[in-house]
Motif scaffolding. Sequence first.
Motif, short mmCIF file in Angstrom:
data_model
loop_
_atom_site.label_atom_id
_atom_site.label_comp_id
_atom_site.label_asym_id
_atom_site.label_seq_id
_atom_site.Cartn_x
_atom_site.Cartn_y
_atom_site.Cartn_z
N ASP A 1 0.82 -1.22 0.00
CA ASP A 1 0.00 0.00 0.00
C ASP A 1 0.85 1.27 0.00
N PHE A 2 2.15 1.11 -0.18
CA PHE A 2 3.07 2.24 -0.20
C PHE A 2 3.45 2.54 -1.65
N GLU A 3 3.06 3.70 -2.13
CA GLU A 3 3.26 4.04 -3.54
C GLU A 3 4.70 4.48 -3.80
N VAL A 4 5.32 3.82 -4.76
CA VAL A 4 6.67 4.18 -5.21
C VAL A 4 6.60 4.38 -6.72
N LYS A 5 6.88 5.57 -7.17
CA LYS A 5 6.78 5.88 -8.58
C LYS A 5 7.93 5.26 -9.36
N GLN A 6 7.66 4.92 -10.59
CA GLN A 6 8.68 4.36 -11.48
C GLN A 6 9.83 5.35 -11.64
N GLY A 7 11.05 4.84 -11.55
CA GLY A 7 12.23 5.68 -11.69
C GLY A 7 12.66 6.38 -10.42
N SER A 8 12.02 6.07 -9.30
CA SER A 8 12.37 6.72 -8.04
C SER A 8 13.78 6.33 -7.60
N GLU A 9 14.40 7.24 -6.86
CA GLU A 9 15.71 6.98 -6.28
C GLU A 9 15.51 6.42 -4.86
N LEU A 10 15.87 5.16 -4.67
CA LEU A 10 15.68 4.48 -3.40
C LEU A 10 17.02 4.24 -2.72
N LEU A 11 17.00 4.25 -1.40
CA LEU A 11 18.21 4.02 -0.62
C LEU A 11 17.88 3.05 0.51
N ASN A 12 18.69 2.01 0.64
CA ASN A 12 18.53 1.05 1.73
C ASN A 12 19.78 1.10 2.60
N ILE A 13 19.59 1.36 3.90
CA ILE A 13 20.72 1.51 4.82
C ILE A 13 20.72 0.36 5.81
N ASN A 14 21.89 -0.29 5.95
CA ASN A 14 22.00 -1.40 6.89
C ASN A 14 23.14 -1.17 7.88
N ALA A 15 23.23 -2.06 8.85
CA ALA A 15 24.24 -1.94 9.91
C ALA A 15 25.20 -3.11 9.88
N GLY A 16 25.61 -3.50 8.67
CA GLY A 16 26.61 -4.55 8.57
C GLY A 16 26.11 -5.85 8.00
N PHE A 17 24.79 -6.05 7.99
CA PHE A 17 24.22 -7.28 7.46
C PHE A 17 22.98 -6.91 6.66
N ASP A 18 23.05 -7.06 5.36
CA ASP A 18 22.01 -6.60 4.45
C ASP A 18 21.22 -7.80 3.91
N GLU A 19 20.00 -7.96 4.43
CA GLU A 19 19.12 -9.03 3.96
C GLU A 19 18.01 -8.53 3.04
N THR A 20 17.98 -7.24 2.77
CA THR A 20 16.79 -6.69 2.10
C THR A 20 17.04 -5.96 0.79
N SER A 21 18.27 -5.60 0.47
CA SER A 21 18.48 -4.83 -0.76
C SER A 21 18.06 -5.60 -2.01
N TYR A 22 18.43 -6.88 -2.10
CA TYR A 22 18.03 -7.67 -3.26
C TYR A 22 16.50 -7.79 -3.32
N LEU A 23 15.87 -7.94 -2.16
CA LEU A 23 14.42 -8.07 -2.12
C LEU A 23 13.74 -6.77 -2.54
N LEU A 24 14.27 -5.64 -2.09
CA LEU A 24 13.73 -4.34 -2.49
C LEU A 24 13.91 -4.11 -3.99
N LYS A 25 15.05 -4.50 -4.51
CA LYS A 25 15.30 -4.32 -5.94
C LYS A 25 14.34 -5.17 -6.77
N GLN A 26 14.03 -6.37 -6.30
CA GLN A 26 13.07 -7.21 -6.99
C GLN A 26 11.67 -6.60 -6.95
N LYS A 27 11.32 -6.01 -5.81
CA LYS A 27 9.98 -5.42 -5.66
C LYS A 27 9.85 -4.15 -6.48
N TYR A 28 10.93 -3.36 -6.50
CA TYR A 28 10.89 -2.08 -7.22
C TYR A 28 11.91 -2.12 -8.36
#
Length: 249
Positions: free
Chosen positions: A83-110
């Motif tokens: 339910d969170f709208e993200v427009k096509q071509g948006s600039e997204l940033l994912n910040i982690n604290a040493g262990f990144d489990e979500t960047s690939y998942l976010l890239k697949q979603k968006y």
Amino acid sequence: MEKHLRKPFQGILNIIRFNWHFYVLAFVLIACLFTITVLFPSQLNWIYYLIIAGVTLGTTLSLIASYYIYDYSNLYSLNWLDDFEVKQGSELLNINAGFDETSYLLKQKYANCNLAAMDFYNPAKHTEVSIERARKAYLPYPSTMQIETTNIGLSPKSIDCVFIILAAHEIRDKQEQIIFFKQMKQALRADGKIIVVEHNRDIYNFLVYNLGCFHFFSQRRWKEVFRNSELVLIKTKKTTPFINVYYLT
């Protein structure tokens, strides 16, 4: 892009893999107490049995809850973002604290957005052996930038959405947290959003993680940090009773 889907039981297996020393200590304690009750029976045996039961129950509850949160729930499916709208071509940033489990998942979603990843892990501050083990086991997302929490280095009004998933609590000092979030506020575009996902220091997490829940912060603390960072909390939701999602603008 190659898919990086989560495997069954990946969450709970990672917890055991990266924190195995805790489970070894629990097993050794139980074995020692049980040996004492057998070799040196006394009227105090009920105390030892009580401790054995408490350690066994606490360890079991934490593992069951961890499986529910990290494997069974929708946390890593990311459908709580539907339910969170993200427009096509948006600039997204994912910040982690040493262990990144979500960047690939976010890239697949968006897939139609540009995603960058940042890591504020500092071995001098973040001394948990579990993070060191996780970093050795998993390669970072490509082109992940190493940053300092007090110097993120983002250009003003350059980001549409920032994700900070199960990482912000690793910044322990309140003023450092405020500086961290103020920098992201400056980097957001006019309609930009920040999504923070965190365990809370509350009764639910205390029941399953006991003293471990004090590694997290209360909802009151987060709201204070957001307010002092001049961010507006527009919505709070739960993916499970143990996880809060804060939507900021």
